[in-house]
Write a protein that holds these residues in place. Structure first.
Motif, PDB file in Angstrom:
ATOM      1  N   ASN A   1       0.242  -0.892   0.196  1.00 46.73           N
ATOM      2  CA  ASN A   1       0.487   0.118  -0.048  1.00 46.73           C
ATOM      3  C   ASN A   1       0.829   1.529   0.050  1.00 46.73           C
ATOM      4  OD1 ASN A   1      -2.657  -1.790  -0.045  1.00 46.73           O
ATOM      5  ND2 ASN A   1      -2.565  -1.454   2.054  1.00 46.73           N
TER       6      ASN A   1
ATOM      7  N   PRO B   1      -7.066   2.832 -13.909  1.00 50.84           N
ATOM      8  CA  PRO B   1      -7.254   1.753 -12.787  1.00 50.84           C
ATOM      9  C   PRO B   1      -6.897   0.251 -13.324  1.00 50.84           C
ATOM     10  CG  PRO B   1      -8.664   3.442 -11.930  1.00 50.84           C
ATOM     11  CD  PRO B   1      -8.353   3.155 -13.404  1.00 50.84           C
ATOM     12  N   TYR B   2      -5.647  -0.544 -13.524  1.00 49.88           N
ATOM     13  CA  TYR B   2      -5.926  -1.866 -13.113  1.00 49.88           C
ATOM     14  C   TYR B   2      -5.383  -2.835 -11.717  1.00 49.88           C
ATOM     15  CZ  TYR B   2      -0.370  -1.160 -13.421  1.00 49.88           C
ATOM     16  OH  TYR B   2       0.499  -0.098 -12.736  1.00 49.88           O
ATOM     17  N   MET B   3      -5.770  -3.951 -12.202  1.00 50.13           N
ATOM     18  CA  MET B   3      -5.363  -4.883 -10.945  1.00 50.13           C
ATOM     19  C   MET B   3      -4.032  -4.934 -10.126  1.00 50.13           C
ATOM     20  SD  MET B   3      -7.522  -6.223  -8.249  1.00 50.13           S
ATOM     21  CE  MET B   3      -8.578  -6.830  -9.312  1.00 50.13           C
ATOM     22  N   GLN B   4      -3.724  -4.020  -9.280  1.00 52.98           N
ATOM     23  CA  GLN B   4      -2.367  -4.267  -8.497  1.00 52.98           C
ATOM     24  C   GLN B   4      -2.326  -5.421  -7.226  1.00 52.98           C
ATOM     25  OE1 GLN B   4      -1.827   0.248  -7.609  1.00 52.98           O
ATOM     26  NE2 GLN B   4      -0.749   0.314  -9.007  1.00 52.98           N
TER      27      GLN B   4
ATOM     28  N   ASN C   1      -6.583   0.533  -2.801  1.00 53.04           N
ATOM     29  CA  ASN C   1      -6.647   1.654  -4.300  1.00 53.04           C
ATOM     30  C   ASN C   1      -5.537   1.749  -4.721  1.00 53.04           C
ATOM     31  OD1 ASN C   1      -8.739   3.036  -1.724  1.00 53.04           O
ATOM     32  ND2 ASN C   1      -6.808   2.966  -0.507  1.00 53.04           N
ATOM     33  N   PHE C   2      -6.385   2.037  -6.580  1.00 55.20           N
ATOM     34  CA  PHE C   2      -4.914   2.095  -7.058  1.00 55.20           C
ATOM     35  C   PHE C   2      -4.183   3.330  -6.780  1.00 55.20           C
ATOM     36  CE2 PHE C   2      -4.489   3.812 -11.661  1.00 55.20           C
ATOM     37  CZ  PHE C   2      -3.162   2.748 -12.171  1.00 55.20           C
TER      38      PHE C   2
ATOM     39  N   SER D   1      -1.239   5.168  -9.189  1.00 57.60           N
ATOM     40  CA  SER D   1      -1.354   5.447 -10.752  1.00 57.60           C
ATOM     41  C   SER D   1       0.759   5.566 -10.723  1.00 57.60           C
ATOM     42  CB  SER D   1      -2.119   6.266 -10.864  1.00 57.60           C
ATOM     43  OG  SER D   1      -1.557   8.130  -9.979  1.00 57.60           O
TER      44      SER D   1
ATOM     45  N   ASP E   1       5.758  -2.457 -13.025  1.00 60.25           N
ATOM     46  CA  ASP E   1       4.360  -2.388 -12.176  1.00 60.25           C
ATOM     47  C   ASP E   1       3.137  -3.429 -13.024  1.00 60.25           C
ATOM     48  OD1 ASP E   1       2.577  -2.075  -9.510  1.00 60.25           O
ATOM     49  OD2 ASP E   1       1.765  -1.538 -10.506  1.00 60.25           O
TER      50      ASP E   1
ATOM     51  N   CYS F   1       1.563  -7.504 -13.206  1.00 65.40           N
ATOM     52  CA  CYS F   1       0.668  -7.337 -12.355  1.00 65.40           C
ATOM     53  C   CYS F   1      -0.541  -7.684 -14.401  1.00 65.40           C
ATOM     54  CB  CYS F   1      -0.243  -6.219 -11.768  1.00 65.40           C
ATOM     55  SG  CYS F   1       0.380  -5.666 -10.661  1.00 65.40           S
ATOM     56  N   GLU F   2      -0.699  -6.984 -15.165  1.00 63.04           N
ATOM     57  CA  GLU F   2      -1.560  -6.983 -16.150  1.00 63.04           C
ATOM     58  C   GLU F   2      -1.059  -7.542 -17.108  1.00 63.04           C
ATOM     59  OE1 GLU F   2      -4.487  -6.705 -16.951  1.00 63.04           O
ATOM     60  OE2 GLU F   2      -4.232  -5.398 -14.908  1.00 63.04           O
TER      61      GLU F   2
ATOM     62  N   SER G   1      -4.739   5.131 -20.906  1.00 67.68           N
ATOM     63  CA  SER G   1      -4.661   5.951 -19.994  1.00 67.68           C
ATOM     64  C   SER G   1      -3.925   7.556 -21.000  1.00 67.68           C
ATOM     65  CB  SER G   1      -3.070   5.511 -20.002  1.00 67.68           C
ATOM     66  OG  SER G   1      -3.607   4.120 -18.827  1.00 67.68           O
TER      67      SER G   1
END
Length: 202
Positions: free
Chosen positions: A46, A167-170, A175-176, A178, A184, A188-189, A200
């Motif tokens: 976080n 936003p994408y899954m972190q 909370n996203f 940026s 990252d 994640c993606e 974006s």
């Protein structure tokens, strides 16, 4: 297109250069203490964590091509451990980490070589057909599509000219966060990273 050669650049950088078939970077660019040229941000439990590559001659305003990495400091293990801690459980960690680690373990002497190798690898992961051209000095026409100085941690409004957070899954927290380093998004993606970068754009 002309831009800075940054260390594991943030998403705004890739949004800015997306669509370019050739990107020019300048070996004689003066190193800025506040820039992303030797620092990147990742996400740990976080909070943003800044990874800094220690270098010799930072205060002397050396040209990028002359800036040597300081391996007397134990930054290499800190960065690799930090990336593992942040993304070891991410969906695409195994796809990307080994290639990333190999660049670090080669221990390039100069910051320009580390940044260039890492950027080349990230572009390969994204499957972008971009030619990186290292120029030794300023030439006429370099000011066209000049993005130098736009992607800077102290100039967030400048980044906003090209980047809007999507936003994408972190890995950590609801909370996203940026505009972190491209790693990252890649961890994640994976293949969906390009779609996130497209969404974006300003």
């Amino acid at each position: 297109m002309t831009t800075d050669l940054l260390y594991l650049p943030p998403l705004a950088y890739f949004v800015a250069i997306s669509g370019a078939d050739k990107v020019h970077v300048h070996a004689d660019a003066k190193l800025s203490r506040q820039s992303y040229v030797n620092k990147a941000e990742i996400l740990l439990t976080n909070k943003r964590e800044t990874l800094i590559v220690p270098v010799h001659g930072l205060r002397k305003k050396l040209a990028l091509k002359d800036v040597k990495i300081d391996y007397h400091q134990k930054w290499l293990n800190v960065h690799l451990r930090g990336i593992k801690s942040a993304y070891g459980k991410s969906p695409f960690f195994e796809y990307f980490y080994d290639d990333l680690e190999q660049i670090y373990l080669r221990k390039p002497n100069f910051l320009i070589d580390l940044n260039l190798d890492l950027l080349t690898l990230c572009l390969k992961f994204l499957r972008w057909n971009v030619s990186l051209v290292v120029k030794e000095k300023e030439e006429e026409g370099d000011q066209k599509n000049d993005l130098r100085g736009i992607i800077h941690p102290k100039l967030l409004t400048s980044s906003d000219l090209v980047y809007k957070p999507y936003p994408y899954m972190q890995i950590f927290g609801p909370n996203f966060v940026s505009n972190l380093s491209i790693v990252d998004l890649l961890f994640c993606e994976g293949p969906a990273a390009n779609e996130v970068l497209n969404l974006s754009r300003k």
